[in-house]
Scaffold this motif. Sequence first.
Motif, mmCIF file in Angstrom:
data_model
loop_
_atom_site.group_PDB
_atom_site.id
_atom_site.type_symbol
_atom_site.label_atom_id
_atom_site.label_comp_id
_atom_site.label_asym_id
_atom_site.label_seq_id
_atom_site.Cartn_x
_atom_site.Cartn_y
_atom_site.Cartn_z
ATOM 1 N N ASN A 36 23.039 150.929 -8.007
ATOM 2 C CA ASN A 36 24.353 150.292 -8.141
ATOM 3 C C ASN A 36 24.234 148.857 -8.644
ATOM 4 N N VAL A 37 23.187 148.150 -8.245
ATOM 5 C CA VAL A 37 22.963 146.790 -8.753
ATOM 6 C C VAL A 37 22.665 146.831 -10.251
ATOM 7 N N ILE A 38 21.883 147.811 -10.692
ATOM 8 C CA ILE A 38 21.618 147.967 -12.120
ATOM 9 C C ILE A 38 22.920 148.227 -12.875
ATOM 10 N N GLY A 39 23.749 149.098 -12.337
ATOM 11 C CA GLY A 39 25.033 149.384 -12.967
ATOM 12 C C GLY A 39 25.925 148.164 -13.038
ATOM 13 N N SER A 40 25.940 147.363 -11.993
ATOM 14 C CA SER A 40 26.739 146.136 -12.009
ATOM 15 C C SER A 40 26.234 145.162 -13.073
ATOM 16 N N GLY A 41 24.928 145.099 -13.247
ATOM 17 C CA GLY A 41 24.374 144.246 -14.294
ATOM 18 C C GLY A 41 24.763 144.717 -15.681
ATOM 19 N N VAL A 42 24.756 146.021 -15.891
ATOM 20 C CA VAL A 42 25.171 146.571 -17.186
ATOM 21 C C VAL A 42 26.657 146.308 -17.431
ATOM 22 N N PHE A 43 27.467 146.477 -16.402
ATOM 23 C CA PHE A 43 28.902 146.214 -16.551
ATOM 24 C C PHE A 43 29.158 144.751 -16.878
ATOM 25 N N LEU A 44 28.449 143.861 -16.202
ATOM 26 C CA LEU A 44 28.613 142.433 -16.458
ATOM 27 C C LEU A 44 28.154 142.076 -17.863
ATOM 28 N N LEU A 45 27.079 142.675 -18.311
ATOM 29 C CA LEU A 45 26.578 142.431 -19.663
ATOM 30 C C LEU A 45 27.579 142.915 -20.710
ATOM 31 N N LEU A 46 28.131 144.108 -20.520
ATOM 32 C CA LEU A 46 29.122 144.629 -21.468
ATOM 33 C C LEU A 46 30.398 143.795 -21.475
ATOM 34 N N ALA A 47 30.860 143.405 -20.309
ATOM 35 C CA ALA A 47 32.093 142.614 -20.243
ATOM 36 C C ALA A 47 31.882 141.220 -20.825
ATOM 37 N N GLY A 48 30.712 140.655 -20.610
ATOM 38 C CA GLY A 48 30.439 139.323 -21.134
ATOM 39 C C GLY A 48 30.262 139.296 -22.637
ATOM 40 N N LEU A 49 29.735 140.366 -23.189
ATOM 41 C CA LEU A 49 29.499 140.419 -24.628
ATOM 42 C C LEU A 49 30.652 141.056 -25.391
ATOM 43 N N ALA A 50 31.802 141.201 -24.761
ATOM 44 C CA ALA A 50 32.950 141.834 -25.410
ATOM 45 C C ALA A 50 33.621 140.927 -26.432
ATOM 46 N N ARG A 51 33.367 139.638 -26.389
ATOM 47 C CA ARG A 51 33.971 138.726 -27.365
ATOM 48 C C ARG A 51 33.248 138.826 -28.696
#
Length: 102
Positions: A36-51
């Motif tokens: 779940n921590v890995i998944g949260s990191g992936v979600f944060l990476l995708l959301a941060g790089l959405a711009r």
Amino acid sequence: MTSVLVFALTGVGLIVLGLYALLVQRHLLRKVLAFNVIGSGVFLLLAGLARRAPGAEPDPVPQAMVLTGIVVAVAATALALAMIQALRSATGRARLDDPGED
């Protein structure tokens, strides 16, 4: 330091921390938490790089992928916890066996 860089570094840090815990921990519940921590990191990476550009609006496709991923992660976590509970009721423990033990 831009906000995109902060999101990216934090996401990568969470992914590395989760991978380390996934490889080191023997208890299955801790492995599920590490996943779940890995998944949260992936979600944060995708959301941060959405711009796309510093002043532009964020791209909605990665945001939709993150929302879908959160739903899938919750379902996968529930399935993993149910499987751990079934394993514990069948064997009496929720740890992986050491390779040297019989």
